[in-house]
Design a protein around this motif. Structure first.
Motif, mmCIF file in Angstrom:
data_model
loop_
_atom_site.group_PDB
_atom_site.id
_atom_site.type_symbol
_atom_site.label_atom_id
_atom_site.label_comp_id
_atom_site.label_asym_id
_atom_site.label_seq_id
_atom_site.Cartn_x
_atom_site.Cartn_y
_atom_site.Cartn_z
ATOM 1 N N THR A 8 0.851 -1.184 0.000
ATOM 2 C CA THR A 8 0.000 0.000 0.000
ATOM 3 C C THR A 8 0.887 1.235 0.000
ATOM 4 N N TYR A 9 0.712 2.053 -1.010
ATOM 5 C CA TYR A 9 1.495 3.270 -1.182
ATOM 6 C C TYR A 9 0.649 4.469 -0.756
ATOM 7 N N LEU A 10 1.179 5.253 0.173
ATOM 8 C CA LEU A 10 0.434 6.386 0.718
ATOM 9 C C LEU A 10 1.196 7.685 0.457
ATOM 10 N N GLU A 11 0.590 8.556 -0.312
ATOM 11 C CA GLU A 11 1.148 9.880 -0.573
ATOM 12 C C GLU A 11 0.355 10.902 0.232
ATOM 13 N N VAL A 12 1.048 11.880 0.832
ATOM 14 C CA VAL A 12 0.410 12.889 1.683
ATOM 15 C C VAL A 12 0.605 14.269 1.062
ATOM 16 N N LYS A 13 -0.474 15.029 1.017
ATOM 17 C CA LYS A 13 -0.412 16.391 0.481
ATOM 18 C C LYS A 13 -0.933 17.387 1.510
ATOM 19 N N ASN A 14 -0.227 18.505 1.620
ATOM 20 C CA ASN A 14 -0.640 19.572 2.515
ATOM 21 C C ASN A 14 -1.691 20.449 1.847
ATOM 22 N N VAL A 15 -2.752 20.761 2.573
ATOM 23 C CA VAL A 15 -3.822 21.624 2.067
ATOM 24 C C VAL A 15 -3.969 22.821 2.995
ATOM 25 N N HIS A 16 -3.843 24.015 2.427
ATOM 26 C CA HIS A 16 -4.061 25.218 3.233
ATOM 27 C C HIS A 16 -4.974 26.217 2.530
ATOM 28 N N LEU A 17 -5.457 25.874 1.342
ATOM 29 C CA LEU A 17 -6.275 26.800 0.560
ATOM 30 C C LEU A 17 -7.761 26.648 0.862
ATOM 31 N N SER A 18 -8.418 27.775 1.083
ATOM 32 C CA SER A 18 -9.875 27.843 1.097
ATOM 33 C C SER A 18 -10.276 29.211 0.569
ATOM 34 N N LEU A 19 -11.139 29.224 -0.443
ATOM 35 C CA LEU A 19 -11.620 30.480 -1.003
ATOM 36 C C LEU A 19 -12.975 30.866 -0.421
ATOM 37 N N GLY A 20 -13.391 30.128 0.621
ATOM 38 C CA GLY A 20 -14.644 30.433 1.289
ATOM 39 C C GLY A 20 -15.594 29.262 1.307
ATOM 40 N N ASN A 21 -16.746 29.464 1.920
ATOM 41 C CA ASN A 21 -17.804 28.455 1.991
ATOM 42 C C ASN A 21 -17.348 27.163 2.665
ATOM 43 N N ALA A 22 -16.368 27.261 3.557
ATOM 44 C CA ALA A 22 -15.870 26.108 4.324
ATOM 45 C C ALA A 22 -15.345 24.992 3.430
ATOM 46 N N LEU A 23 -14.899 25.333 2.233
ATOM 47 C CA LEU A 23 -14.390 24.354 1.269
ATOM 48 C C LEU A 23 -12.877 24.446 1.187
ATOM 49 N N ALA A 24 -12.188 23.374 1.537
ATOM 50 C CA ALA A 24 -10.744 23.285 1.362
ATOM 51 C C ALA A 24 -10.459 22.789 -0.048
#
Length: 236
Positions: free
Chosen positions: A130-146
């Protein structure tokens, strides 16, 4: 994951050259901090935003200070892209991710594919890995949506293709998006900002790559994995 403490509070003057940020500390001193984030940092690089920084005692470091958190009216946002792997590594050890709780062991930074390294290889002794890749998310343009990413990323597209190849070879492949902010309740890709990546995500989904998304609990002392977020996958 514990943050370097104590963090210092300041005000962002400007972020520039991707990896530099000028900040005014509460004492009035102006300093330059390392910004461990190669992305556009949309909504997180505006002058006047409150920020938290750490200070290193390492005399060999060119910059003593590092930008760690940005404070928005909706909550704290972690911008250090080196942290998600540490956070997920701790979560795997403590079996805090139910979808991955079956694995007895894992190894970080394993070579695979065409000159790539996967963030985590789970149960490496198994025939079907099982290969697991991790990505950082810090963007949200509003409406509680990452959303991810905040700009095109050739490296990210390559990782999706590598994971698709692993599925084709009979293995399991997962891309886990870790949202380093506390004000979102769902996740999607960002076709307006990164159409190539969004298309690659759709292709990876069709190839059998799995997607997971978790958010974080964040305060000035630690960042920890929290809850699974629903993913709005592309359909075309």
């Amino acid at each position: 994951m514990r943050l370097p403490t104590p963090l210092l509070r300041g005000t962002l003057i400007k972020r520039y050259k991707r990896f530099l940020a000028d900040i005014t500390l509460e004492t009035g001193e102006e300093i330059t901090a390392h910004c461990a984030n190669p992305g556009a940092m949309l909504g997180l690089n505006m002058p006047g935003l409150p920020v938290y920084i750490s200070k290193s005692d390492n005399p060999k470091r060119k910059l003593q200070y590092s930008l760690e958190l940005v404070e928005l009216p909706t909550g704290l946002v972690g911008i250090n892209t080196s942290y998600p792997n540490k956070i997920i590594g701790e979560a795997l050890k403590s079996k805090l991710i139910p979808e991955l709780g079956e694995y007895a062991s894992f190894k970080a930074e394993v070579k695979y594919g065409e000159n790539s390294r996967v963030d985590f290889l789970l149960d490496e002794q198994s025939t079907h890995k099982t290969y697991l890749e991790v990505k950082n998310v810090h963007l949200s343009l509003g409406n509680a949506l990452a959303q991810f990413p905040d700009c095109e990323t050739d490296r990210g597209v390559k990782h999706l293709k590598e994971l698709s190849n692993m599925v084709e070879q009979g293995h399991r492949a997962i891309n886990l998006y870790l949202v380093q902010r506390t004000d979102c309740d769902r996740f999607s890709f960002a076709p307006d900002l990164a159409p190539k990546y969004a298309a690659a995500a759709l292709a990876a989904q069709n190839a059998g790559v799995e997607f997971l998304c978790y958010d974080c609990d964040i305060n000035v002392e630690e960042i920890c994995i929290s809850s699974r977020l629903p993913i709005l996958l592309p359909t075309s």
